[in-house]
Design a protein around this motif. Structure first.
Motif, PDB file in Angstrom:
ATOM      1  N   VAL A 190       0.850  -1.183   0.000  1.00 42.42           N
ATOM      2  CA  VAL A 190       0.000   0.000   0.000  1.00 42.42           C
ATOM      3  C   VAL A 190       0.892   1.241   0.000  1.00 42.42           C
ATOM      4  CG1 VAL A 190      -1.741   1.275   1.316  1.00 42.42           C
ATOM      5  CG2 VAL A 190      -1.815  -1.208   1.273  1.00 42.42           C
ATOM      6  N   SER A 191       0.537   2.223  -0.809  1.00 42.20           N
ATOM      7  CA  SER A 191       1.201   3.528  -0.788  1.00 42.20           C
ATOM      8  C   SER A 191       0.148   4.571  -0.485  1.00 42.20           C
ATOM      9  CB  SER A 191       1.863   3.831  -2.131  1.00 42.20           C
ATOM     10  OG  SER A 191       2.893   2.909  -2.386  1.00 42.20           O
ATOM     11  N   VAL A 192       0.405   5.400   0.533  1.00 43.89           N
ATOM     12  CA  VAL A 192      -0.582   6.380   0.991  1.00 43.89           C
ATOM     13  C   VAL A 192      -0.092   7.786   0.648  1.00 43.89           C
ATOM     14  CG1 VAL A 192      -1.898   7.207   2.970  1.00 43.89           C
ATOM     15  CG2 VAL A 192      -1.204   4.806   2.859  1.00 43.89           C
ATOM     16  N   PHE A 193      -0.967   8.552  -0.029  1.00 47.82           N
ATOM     17  CA  PHE A 193      -0.625   9.898  -0.469  1.00 47.82           C
ATOM     18  C   PHE A 193      -1.671  10.900  -0.017  1.00 47.82           C
ATOM     19  CE2 PHE A 193       1.014   6.901  -3.606  1.00 47.82           C
ATOM     20  CZ  PHE A 193       2.352   7.237  -3.631  1.00 47.82           C
ATOM     21  N   ASP A 194      -1.258  12.156   0.120  1.00 47.71           N
ATOM     22  CA  ASP A 194      -2.174  13.260   0.374  1.00 47.71           C
ATOM     23  C   ASP A 194      -2.876  13.567  -0.948  1.00 47.71           C
ATOM     24  OD1 ASP A 194      -3.306  15.881   0.523  1.00 47.71           O
ATOM     25  OD2 ASP A 194      -1.989  16.351   2.194  1.00 47.71           O
ATOM     26  N   GLU A 195      -4.190  13.586  -0.923  1.00 54.07           N
ATOM     27  CA  GLU A 195      -4.969  13.794  -2.139  1.00 54.07           C
ATOM     28  C   GLU A 195      -4.668  15.142  -2.804  1.00 54.07           C
ATOM     29  OE1 GLU A 195      -9.426  14.546  -2.132  1.00 54.07           O
ATOM     30  OE2 GLU A 195      -9.317  12.456  -2.815  1.00 54.07           O
ATOM     31  N   ALA A 196      -4.501  16.199  -2.007  1.00 50.88           N
ATOM     32  CA  ALA A 196      -4.303  17.535  -2.560  1.00 50.88           C
ATOM     33  C   ALA A 196      -2.887  17.759  -3.064  1.00 50.88           C
ATOM     34  CB  ALA A 196      -4.651  18.587  -1.515  1.00 50.88           C
ATOM     35  N   THR A 197      -1.886  17.321  -2.308  1.00 47.33           N
ATOM     36  CA  THR A 197      -0.496  17.627  -2.651  1.00 47.33           C
ATOM     37  C   THR A 197       0.212  16.472  -3.347  1.00 47.33           C
ATOM     38  OG1 THR A 197       0.389  16.834  -0.558  1.00 47.33           O
ATOM     39  CG2 THR A 197      -0.330  19.147  -0.647  1.00 47.33           C
ATOM     40  N   GLN A 198      -0.366  15.275  -3.348  1.00 49.19           N
ATOM     41  CA  GLN A 198       0.238  14.061  -3.892  1.00 49.19           C
ATOM     42  C   GLN A 198       1.500  13.648  -3.129  1.00 49.19           C
ATOM     43  OE1 GLN A 198      -1.416  12.456  -6.598  1.00 49.19           O
ATOM     44  NE2 GLN A 198      -2.916  13.972  -5.986  1.00 49.19           N
ATOM     45  N   ALA A 199       1.752  14.259  -1.976  1.00 50.75           N
ATOM     46  CA  ALA A 199       2.922  13.928  -1.151  1.00 50.75           C
ATOM     47  C   ALA A 199       2.647  12.651  -0.361  1.00 50.75           C
ATOM     48  CB  ALA A 199       3.228  15.073  -0.192  1.00 50.75           C
ATOM     49  N   VAL A 205       2.160  10.233   2.706  1.00 55.20           N
ATOM     50  CA  VAL A 205       1.707  10.447   4.080  1.00 55.20           C
ATOM     51  C   VAL A 205       2.566   9.551   4.969  1.00 55.20           C
ATOM     52  CG1 VAL A 205      -0.224  10.276   5.681  1.00 55.20           C
ATOM     53  CG2 VAL A 205      -0.630  11.015   3.325  1.00 55.20           C
ATOM     54  N   VAL A 206       3.397  10.182   5.776  1.00 54.75           N
ATOM     55  CA  VAL A 206       4.359   9.477   6.621  1.00 54.75           C
ATOM     56  C   VAL A 206       3.759   9.273   8.013  1.00 54.75           C
ATOM     57  CG1 VAL A 206       6.665   9.597   7.633  1.00 54.75           C
ATOM     58  CG2 VAL A 206       6.265  10.513   5.340  1.00 54.75           C
ATOM     59  N   GLY A 207       3.939   8.087   8.575  1.00 55.00           N
ATOM     60  CA  GLY A 207       3.510   7.811   9.942  1.00 55.00           C
ATOM     61  C   GLY A 207       2.023   7.559  10.109  1.00 55.00           C
ATOM     62  N   THR A 225       2.780   1.235  10.489  1.00 55.81           N
ATOM     63  CA  THR A 225       2.682   2.631  10.049  1.00 55.81           C
ATOM     64  C   THR A 225       3.422   2.793   8.730  1.00 55.81           C
ATOM     65  OG1 THR A 225       4.637   3.207  11.334  1.00 55.81           O
ATOM     66  CG2 THR A 225       2.508   3.588  12.377  1.00 55.81           C
ATOM     67  N   THR A 226       3.039   3.808   7.974  1.00 55.96           N
ATOM     68  CA  THR A 226       3.680   4.066   6.695  1.00 55.96           C
ATOM     69  C   THR A 226       5.080   4.621   6.915  1.00 55.96           C
ATOM     70  OG1 THR A 226       2.635   6.250   6.592  1.00 55.96           O
ATOM     71  CG2 THR A 226       1.524   4.453   5.449  1.00 55.96           C
ATOM     72  N   ASP A 227       5.974   4.319   5.981  1.00 58.35           N
ATOM     73  CA  ASP A 227       7.358   4.772   6.086  1.00 58.35           C
ATOM     74  C   ASP A 227       7.519   6.163   5.472  1.00 58.35           C
ATOM     75  OD1 ASP A 227       7.398   4.389   3.320  1.00 58.35           O
ATOM     76  OD2 ASP A 227       8.605   2.567   3.417  1.00 58.35           O
ATOM     77  N   ASN A 228       8.768   6.588   5.257  1.00 58.14           N
ATOM     78  CA  ASN A 228       9.014   7.939   4.751  1.00 58.14           C
ATOM     79  C   ASN A 228       8.606   8.118   3.295  1.00 58.14           C
ATOM     80  OD1 ASN A 228      11.057   6.327   3.775  1.00 58.14           O
ATOM     81  ND2 ASN A 228      12.647   7.859   4.023  1.00 58.14           N
TER      82      ASN A 228
END
Length: 144
Positions: free
Chosen positions: A56-65, A67-69, A84-87
């Motif tokens: 799984v890769s988790v991203f911020d919808e608005a910034t596409q950055a 999401v860490v932790g 938890t998600t990594d860096n």
């Protein structure tokens, strides 16, 4: 903070301590790296027969950055795994083979995510998940 005034023996000792701490952490968190034959609750899901890896890769919808932790819980009929998600916003779990899993993700300043995830399509590719996150507003502090 000026660290150039630290005596060299203390600097070497602190560096050695940091490296040993990182090495110990890696040895205890990388499956198969340490020589322990004991099965722990942390890696129990990875020893399940007929299991599959879910990426799984988790991203911020608005910034596409990334999401860490973020806390990720993946559940299937045969078991669950949490971490938890990594860096890079990534997370990988090992669960009993199934077509669908329930994914729950939580992170401060982000809307909770609670969806079923289809594992049948592209099982080896990371599943991108986009969270709706907001930047915390800084409180206005009038200067005196």
């Amino acid at each position: 903070m000026d660290l150039s005034n630290i005596p060299k023996p203390i600097w070497y000792a602190l560096t050695a301590f940091l490296l040993l701490t990182i090495g110990y952490g890696a040895a205890n968190h990388v499956p198969g790296l340490n020589s322990s034959d004991k099965e722990s609750a942390e890696n129990k899901a990875s020893t399940v027969p007929n299991s599959s890896s879910v990426k799984v890769s988790v991203f911020d919808e608005a910034t596409q950055a990334p999401v860490v932790g973020a806390k990720v819980i993946v559940e299937s009929q045969g078991g669950s795994d949490t971490d938890t998600t990594d860096n890079l916003g990534a997370f990988r779990v090992q669960i009993p083979t199934t077509d669908y899993v329930k994914v729950r993700i939580s992170k401060n300043y982000c809307e909770p995510y609670n969806q079923d995830l289809n594992l049948k399509s592209n099982p080896d590719r990371p599943k991108p998940i986009f969270l709706k996150c907001s930047v915390p507003q800084k409180k206005y502090m009038p200067s005196s």
